[in-house]
Structures are given as structure tokens and as C-alpha cells.
Design a protein around this motif. Structure first.
Motif, PDB file in Angstrom:
ATOM      1  N   MET A  39      -7.048  10.737 -10.885  1.00 41.77           N
ATOM      2  CA  MET A  39      -6.953   9.087 -10.620  1.00 41.77           C
ATOM      3  C   MET A  39      -5.585   8.945  -9.745  1.00 41.77           C
ATOM      4  O   MET A  39      -5.994   8.398  -8.628  1.00 41.77           O
ATOM      5  CB  MET A  39      -6.760   8.289 -11.736  1.00 41.77           C
ATOM      6  N   PHE A  40      -4.550   9.719  -9.757  1.00 41.70           N
ATOM      7  CA  PHE A  40      -3.491   9.204  -9.101  1.00 41.70           C
ATOM      8  C   PHE A  40      -3.641  10.134  -7.707  1.00 41.70           C
ATOM      9  O   PHE A  40      -3.081   9.562  -6.656  1.00 41.70           O
ATOM     10  CB  PHE A  40      -2.045   9.650  -9.757  1.00 41.70           C
ATOM     11  N   VAL A  41      -4.170  11.453  -7.817  1.00 42.52           N
ATOM     12  CA  VAL A  41      -4.357  11.920  -6.354  1.00 42.52           C
ATOM     13  C   VAL A  41      -5.081  11.152  -5.883  1.00 42.52           C
ATOM     14  O   VAL A  41      -4.959  11.179  -4.207  1.00 42.52           O
ATOM     15  CB  VAL A  41      -4.803  13.490  -6.780  1.00 42.52           C
ATOM     16  N   ALA A  42      -6.254  10.727  -6.129  1.00 46.68           N
ATOM     17  CA  ALA A  42      -7.186  10.191  -5.316  1.00 46.68           C
ATOM     18  C   ALA A  42      -6.849   8.693  -4.806  1.00 46.68           C
ATOM     19  O   ALA A  42      -6.711   8.366  -3.889  1.00 46.68           O
ATOM     20  CB  ALA A  42      -8.534   9.612  -6.180  1.00 46.68           C
ATOM     21  N   ALA A  43      -5.828   7.945  -5.509  1.00 41.05           N
ATOM     22  CA  ALA A  43      -5.353   6.668  -5.212  1.00 41.05           C
ATOM     23  C   ALA A  43      -4.303   6.934  -3.958  1.00 41.05           C
ATOM     24  O   ALA A  43      -4.290   5.939  -2.994  1.00 41.05           O
ATOM     25  CB  ALA A  43      -4.571   5.918  -6.312  1.00 41.05           C
ATOM     26  N   ASN A  44      -3.491   8.248  -4.277  1.00 38.27           N
ATOM     27  CA  ASN A  44      -2.684   8.328  -3.295  1.00 38.27           C
ATOM     28  C   ASN A  44      -3.170   8.694  -1.901  1.00 38.27           C
ATOM     29  O   ASN A  44      -2.844   8.147  -0.775  1.00 38.27           O
ATOM     30  CB  ASN A  44      -1.910   9.701  -3.587  1.00 38.27           C
ATOM     31  N   TYR A  45      -4.488   9.264  -2.038  1.00 39.86           N
ATOM     32  CA  TYR A  45      -4.993   9.551  -0.941  1.00 39.86           C
ATOM     33  C   TYR A  45      -5.508   8.457   0.042  1.00 39.86           C
ATOM     34  O   TYR A  45      -5.533   8.371   1.123  1.00 39.86           O
ATOM     35  CB  TYR A  45      -6.335  10.760  -1.056  1.00 39.86           C
ATOM     36  N   ASN A  90       7.612  13.944   3.844  1.00 43.87           N
ATOM     37  CA  ASN A  90       8.184  14.356   2.673  1.00 43.87           C
ATOM     38  C   ASN A  90       7.350  14.181   1.441  1.00 43.87           C
ATOM     39  O   ASN A  90       7.064  14.796   0.746  1.00 43.87           O
ATOM     40  CB  ASN A  90       9.546  13.374   2.278  1.00 43.87           C
ATOM     41  N   GLU A  91       6.665  12.984   1.504  1.00 46.00           N
ATOM     42  CA  GLU A  91       5.704  12.631   0.281  1.00 46.00           C
ATOM     43  C   GLU A  91       4.602  13.549   0.236  1.00 46.00           C
ATOM     44  O   GLU A  91       4.352  14.133  -0.862  1.00 46.00           O
ATOM     45  CB  GLU A  91       5.227  10.979   0.872  1.00 46.00           C
ATOM     46  N   ALA A  92       3.900  14.081   1.375  1.00 50.23           N
ATOM     47  CA  ALA A  92       2.690  15.083   1.440  1.00 50.23           C
ATOM     48  C   ALA A  92       3.538  16.482   0.909  1.00 50.23           C
ATOM     49  O   ALA A  92       2.831  17.045  -0.004  1.00 50.23           O
ATOM     50  CB  ALA A  92       2.317  15.122   2.646  1.00 50.23           C
ATOM     51  N   ALA A  93       4.798  16.811   1.405  1.00 53.73           N
ATOM     52  CA  ALA A  93       5.369  18.140   0.972  1.00 53.73           C
ATOM     53  C   ALA A  93       5.768  18.188  -0.392  1.00 53.73           C
ATOM     54  O   ALA A  93       5.305  18.877  -1.337  1.00 53.73           O
ATOM     55  CB  ALA A  93       6.504  18.352   1.727  1.00 53.73           C
ATOM     56  N   TYR A  94       6.029  16.943  -1.065  1.00 52.06           N
ATOM     57  CA  TYR A  94       6.304  16.702  -2.229  1.00 52.06           C
ATOM     58  C   TYR A  94       5.101  16.968  -3.490  1.00 52.06           C
ATOM     59  O   TYR A  94       5.016  17.550  -4.511  1.00 52.06           O
ATOM     60  CB  TYR A  94       7.012  15.268  -2.688  1.00 52.06           C
ATOM     61  N   ALA A  95       4.113  16.197  -2.787  1.00 48.02           N
ATOM     62  CA  ALA A  95       2.742  16.325  -3.653  1.00 48.02           C
ATOM     63  C   ALA A  95       2.160  17.690  -3.600  1.00 48.02           C
ATOM     64  O   ALA A  95       1.593  18.385  -4.736  1.00 48.02           O
ATOM     65  CB  ALA A  95       1.814  15.413  -2.878  1.00 48.02           C
ATOM     66  N   ILE A 119       0.730  -1.121  -0.004  1.00 43.75           N
ATOM     67  CA  ILE A 119       0.027   0.084   0.071  1.00 43.75           C
ATOM     68  C   ILE A 119       0.684   1.219  -0.013  1.00 43.75           C
ATOM     69  O   ILE A 119       0.521   2.218  -0.703  1.00 43.75           O
ATOM     70  CB  ILE A 119      -0.900  -0.023   1.217  1.00 43.75           C
ATOM     71  N   ILE A 120       1.959   1.330   0.795  1.00 39.03           N
ATOM     72  CA  ILE A 120       2.998   2.636   0.736  1.00 39.03           C
ATOM     73  C   ILE A 120       3.385   2.748  -0.695  1.00 39.03           C
ATOM     74  O   ILE A 120       3.823   3.841  -0.912  1.00 39.03           O
ATOM     75  CB  ILE A 120       3.885   2.165   2.023  1.00 39.03           C
ATOM     76  N   ILE A 121       4.085   1.561  -1.224  1.00 37.31           N
ATOM     77  CA  ILE A 121       4.667   1.641  -2.437  1.00 37.31           C
ATOM     78  C   ILE A 121       3.636   2.246  -3.427  1.00 37.31           C
ATOM     79  O   ILE A 121       4.129   2.862  -4.113  1.00 37.31           O
ATOM     80  CB  ILE A 121       5.291   0.252  -2.954  1.00 37.31           C
ATOM     81  N   ILE A 122       2.330   1.586  -3.439  1.00 35.29           N
ATOM     82  CA  ILE A 122       1.436   2.167  -4.420  1.00 35.29           C
ATOM     83  C   ILE A 122       1.072   3.508  -4.145  1.00 35.29           C
ATOM     84  O   ILE A 122       1.059   4.417  -5.264  1.00 35.29           O
ATOM     85  CB  ILE A 122       0.152   1.350  -4.065  1.00 35.29           C
ATOM     86  N   GLY A 123       1.013   3.997  -3.224  1.00 35.67           N
ATOM     87  CA  GLY A 123       0.783   5.493  -2.712  1.00 35.67           C
ATOM     88  C   GLY A 123       2.021   6.407  -3.145  1.00 35.67           C
ATOM     89  O   GLY A 123       1.694   7.296  -3.694  1.00 35.67           O
ATOM     90  N   SER A 124       2.989   5.680  -2.957  1.00 34.95           N
ATOM     91  CA  SER A 124       4.376   6.610  -3.214  1.00 34.95           C
ATOM     92  C   SER A 124       4.411   6.877  -4.801  1.00 34.95           C
ATOM     93  O   SER A 124       4.636   7.866  -5.154  1.00 34.95           O
ATOM     94  CB  SER A 124       5.496   5.893  -2.849  1.00 34.95           C
ATOM     95  N   PHE A 125       4.317   5.618  -5.524  1.00 34.20           N
ATOM     96  CA  PHE A 125       4.265   5.783  -7.023  1.00 34.20           C
ATOM     97  C   PHE A 125       3.151   6.752  -7.536  1.00 34.20           C
ATOM     98  O   PHE A 125       3.264   7.191  -8.536  1.00 34.20           O
ATOM     99  CB  PHE A 125       4.450   4.376  -7.586  1.00 34.20           C
ATOM    100  N   VAL A 157      11.149  10.970  -1.452  1.00 33.62           N
ATOM    101  CA  VAL A 157      10.013  11.176  -1.641  1.00 33.62           C
ATOM    102  C   VAL A 157       8.990  10.223  -2.259  1.00 33.62           C
ATOM    103  O   VAL A 157       7.885  10.293  -1.982  1.00 33.62           O
ATOM    104  CB  VAL A 157       9.650  12.345  -2.332  1.00 33.62           C
ATOM    105  N   VAL A 158       9.617   9.065  -2.526  1.00 33.02           N
ATOM    106  CA  VAL A 158       9.124   7.924  -2.947  1.00 33.02           C
ATOM    107  C   VAL A 158       9.677   6.663  -2.235  1.00 33.02           C
ATOM    108  O   VAL A 158      10.818   6.526  -2.124  1.00 33.02           O
ATOM    109  CB  VAL A 158       9.297   7.821  -4.398  1.00 33.02           C
ATOM    110  N   ASN A 159       8.824   5.789  -1.960  1.00 32.68           N
ATOM    111  CA  ASN A 159       9.173   4.696  -1.338  1.00 32.68           C
ATOM    112  C   ASN A 159       9.271   3.541  -2.299  1.00 32.68           C
ATOM    113  O   ASN A 159       8.099   2.411  -2.509  1.00 32.68           O
ATOM    114  CB  ASN A 159       8.286   4.059  -0.046  1.00 32.68           C
TER     115      ASN A 159
END
Length: 436
Positions: free
Chosen positions: A74-80, A276-281, A35-41, A382-384
Motif C-alpha cells: 500500500m505504501f509502495v504504491a502510494a509513493n509511486y 535520495n528518496e528513491a535510493a532510500y526506498a 503530494i511530496i510530503i505524502i510520498g516522503s512519508f 530522505v524524507v520531506n
């Protein structure tokens, strides 16, 4: 004295590996990894492929590829739906893991644990309206309770609720017995009704009493007095280097140091990565140097101890056929950050000559990477990416496309190579003396 230290380390590591709460937390985070990897990508794709922000380095800004911007929602929603709900996933998975330890596999258990955790959260959020005035929105759950910021409280709530629930169920004192004519699944619902009720009320009651006495919510207190101090220690350079030494020291005794200490450091480093990931987004400055992918890229690349450097040193400087044969077999594994063949085949375990550089190399690498990142040469993580991603490519992906990070990762392996050289030469001499 040496034997006492060894026995002490083995005993401590054994306790950490078998302790039910730490094991449940560790296994829960391992299950969360996809799940973490999916959200990162999704964050990476959103920013590098689909972003239409003017001046932003993105494929969608290339003439003729503007249509890619339509995929961004689509990617923003999947990340959230992934990164912003890892605390919820953590609560559920810990309850399932710990419940299995007690032999309780009720499907209601993770829901009860989640209910207990939510009872510790505030149900309103404040913010500023368009005109600048303060507004309070009720009947909502703020993101801080569902994302990485809530991990620590979620862990405590899940463990506590599961312990109470399992003891109540196993005691059998609160069962409601239904007639034999009632279907088993319906009867089971009544059997666990009171244990579920009591568990949630106990956790909720503790939160209420704590707030009445201190004037601070239990959630905020745990973050202020446990999570933040621990985070400051582990994400500081001295604290991180100490962590690296402990993990590699355990490895030299044949204990999987990374897995043993993972339950302690993973929530902290993951929370730092989530920031970091949230700041990058959001296009904001990246706050943390040390986090989960930093460890993967610069402390365990090619495997714990950065044994890719050892393999190179053996292939160039070793005069031992046995070492070279093992190193050749280990090369394909090292490319995907797997090093058990070299650790147990050479071996590094219980080998005083190889144990020293095995502990030094990751510390040297992390120091160099920290310096390069602090200077701005290497991008912050910023990506796992998956831990089996090959060196160079891993740092490039984890940093959101920083060439400097990829170069730094390769240089870290070369630094490890330099650290291992004197000890490989010493092993040559040791072999000659043994043969004589």
C-alpha cells in the motif's frame, strides 16, 4: 552607493516576485508540497514500519509485528503514485497558474500542456532481460519522464504551451462558431479545438526539428545543458552558501527571500531530494547531501536566519525590555519555524546590527551540517517533512530516523545563538547611547 544597492535589490526582487512565469512555477510547487510530503512519508513508513528485509531496522521485523509487512504494498504504491508523478503534476499546475494570469480558465488548458510535454518524451524504453540480453519495450513512458528528473523539461514545456494556447484563444482567430442551439459546454469545446491542436503541434514540431538537426532529443538536451549544470551549482557547497546569502540578504530589506528565489532553486533541490528518496526506498547509498529538506533542517530551522538562536541570545544577554518582550512572544512561533514576529517586530529588517548575524548564522549552520553529514554523523535527508515540524523532530524524520541528524539540528541552533551574542550585546550598548 548604499541607496543604489538597496534600490537594485528591491527592483530585482520585485521583478522576480511579479514575473508571471516565475510566479506560476513557485505557486505550482507550493501546491505540490502536500503530494511530496505524502510520498516522503510513504517511503518512511515502508522502510521503518513495514519492511521485512532481514537485518533491516523495521517494526515488521520485531517478533509479533510481522503482520505490518502486509501493509507494505500500500505504501509502495502510494509513493509511486505521488513522488514518481510530480513532473506531471508540475506541468498541470503551472499551466493552470499561468492560464489564470491571462484570465484563461479553460479546463482543457492543463491537458493541452500535458499533451505538449508528453510529445517531447520517448515512447520506448530499453533494458536487460533476465538472460542479460538487451530488450526494447515500445508504447511505454519511462519513469524519468514523470518523476523529478522530468521537472525542468516539464516546466519549459508547460510555460511554452500555455503561452501559445492563451495567445491563440485570446486572439479569437481560430474559433469555430456553433449555432445557438448547441449547449455552451459543447460549443466551447469547438472554440478551443484549433488552439489546442496548434499548441500541441508547435511543441511537438519543435521537438522533432531539434532532434533532426542535433541528433539529440530536446528532453535530453535540456537535462544535459541546463538542468545538470544548474544542479551541480546549487547542490555544491559554494553554490548553496551563495543561495543562502542571497535569500537572507533579501530578507534584511523586508523581502521574503525564500519565496523570491524559490522558483529558481526548488526544482533543483527537489530533484536532488527525489534521488535520495528513491535510493532510500531501494536500499541503495544516498547520493546527495544538499536538497530540499537539508535547507529546511539546517538553513531555515526556527525561520530564516535561524532566529531561534537570536531569541535565546536575547533571553540570556539582552538588557532591553523591548527586545525581551518581543522574543517572548516569538518563542511559540519559532518552535514551528515561523519568525515574522522577530523579523518585523525587533526588527531585523533594515537593522544593520541584526542583519549581519542574520546572514552569517545560516551559512555557519549549513557549513556545520554539511560537515557532520559528510563525516557520517548526521544521516542524509530522505524524507520531506512539513516545514512547521519542530526542531529536532524535523531532522529525525527527514533523515529517516538519524539521531545524529537531530543532534546536529539542535547544535545548529546553538551555533546561531553564539553568532548572535555579540550583536545582542552591541544592541544593549546602542540603547544606552540612544537614551543618553
Amino acid at each position: 552607493m548604499k541607496e543604489k544597492i538597496m534600490n537594485g535589490l528591491l527592483s530585482a526582487a520585485g521583478v522576480m516576485q511579479t514575473q508571471r512565469h516565475l510566479a506560476a512555477i513557485k505557486n505550482a510547487f507550493m501546491s505540490l508540497l502536500p503530494i511530496i510530503i505524502i510520498g516522503s512519508f510513504c517511503t518512511l513508513f515502508s522502510n521503518v514500519i513495514c519492511s521485512t528485509t532481514p537485518g533491516f531496522l523495521s517494526l515488521a521485523n520485531v517478533p509479533g509485528l510481522g503482520f505490518l509487512g502486509k501493509l507494505n504494498p500500500m505504501f509502495v504504491a502510494a509513493n509511486y503514485g505521488t513522488m514518481n508523478f510530480i513532473a506531471i503534476g508540475c506541468v498541470i499546475l503551472i499551466a493552470m497558474e499561468l492560464g489564470e494570469h491571462y484570465g484563461i480558465k479553460d479546463k482543457a488548458l492543463p491537458v493541452v500542456a500535458l499533451g505538449a510535454y508528453i510529445s517531447l518524451c520517448a515512447f520506448s524504453a530499453s533494458g536487460k532481460a533476465v538472460d542479460g540480453s538487451e530488450v526494447v519495450v515500445t508504447n511505454v513512458l519511462a519513469r524519468m519522464y514523470t518523476n523529478a528528473q522530468g521537472l525542468f523539461v516539464g516546466m519549459f514545456a508547460s510555460v511554452g504551451a500555455t503561452e501559445v494556447y492563451c495567445r491563440l484563444v485570446k486572439s479569437g482567430k481560430f474559433e469555430i462558431h456553433m449555432p445557438d442551439s448547441v449547449p455552451s459546454n459543447v460549443a466551447r469545446s469547438f472554440t478551443i479545438l484549433f488552439p489546442s491542436l496548434i499548441t500541441i503541434l508547435i511543441v511537438s514540431g519543435i521537438g522533432m526539428v531539434f532532434e533532426m538537426i542535433t541528433g539529440m532529443s530536446l528532453f535530453n538536451a535540456i537535462i544535459a545543458f541546463i538542468q545538470k549544470p544548474l544542479s551541480n551549482i546549487l547542490t555544491s557547497f559554494p553554490g548553496y552558501i551563495t543561495l543562502i546569502f542571497i535569500t537572507t540578504l533579501l530578507w534584511t530589506f523586508g523581502i521574503h527571500g525564500t519565496q523570491v528565489t524559490k522558483a529558481v532553486y526548488e526544482p533543483i533541490l527537489l530533484a536532488a531530494f527525489a534521488e535520495n528518496e528513491a535510493a532510500y526506498a531501494a536500499g541503495a547509498p544516498i547520493p546527495n547531501i544538499i536538497n530540499t529538506p537539508f535547507m529546511s533542517c539546517f538553513s531555515t530551522v526556527t525561520g530564516a536566519g535561524i532566529t531561534g538562536g537570536l531569541i535565546i541570545a536575547i533571553m540570556i544577554f539582552s538588557k532591553r525590555d523591548d527586545f525581551k518582550a518581543i522574543a517572548k512572544l516569538a518563542i511559540p512561533c519559532a518552535l514551528f519555524n515561523i519568525n515574522e514576529p522577530i523579523i518585523f517586530g525587533l526588527p531585523v529588517v533594515m537593522n544593520p546590527i541584526m542583519a549581519i548575524p542574520f546572514m552569517i548564522a545560516p551559512a555557519v549552520s549549513a557549513t556545520f551540517a554539511y560537515l557532520m553529514t559528510n563525516l557520517g554523523f548526521a544521516g542524509r535527508m530522505v524524507v520531506n517533512a512539513p516545514w512547521t515540524t519542530p526542531p529536532g523532530l524535523m531532522a529525525f524524520l527527514c533523515s529517516g530516523g538519524s539521531i545524529g541528524a537531530a543532534v546536529t539540528q539542535i547544535l545548529c541552533i546553538l551555533l546561531a545563538f553564539v553568532v548572535y551574542i555579540p550583536f545582542v550585546l552591541a544592541s544593549n550598548r546602542q540603547r544606552i547611547e540612544t537614551e543618553e
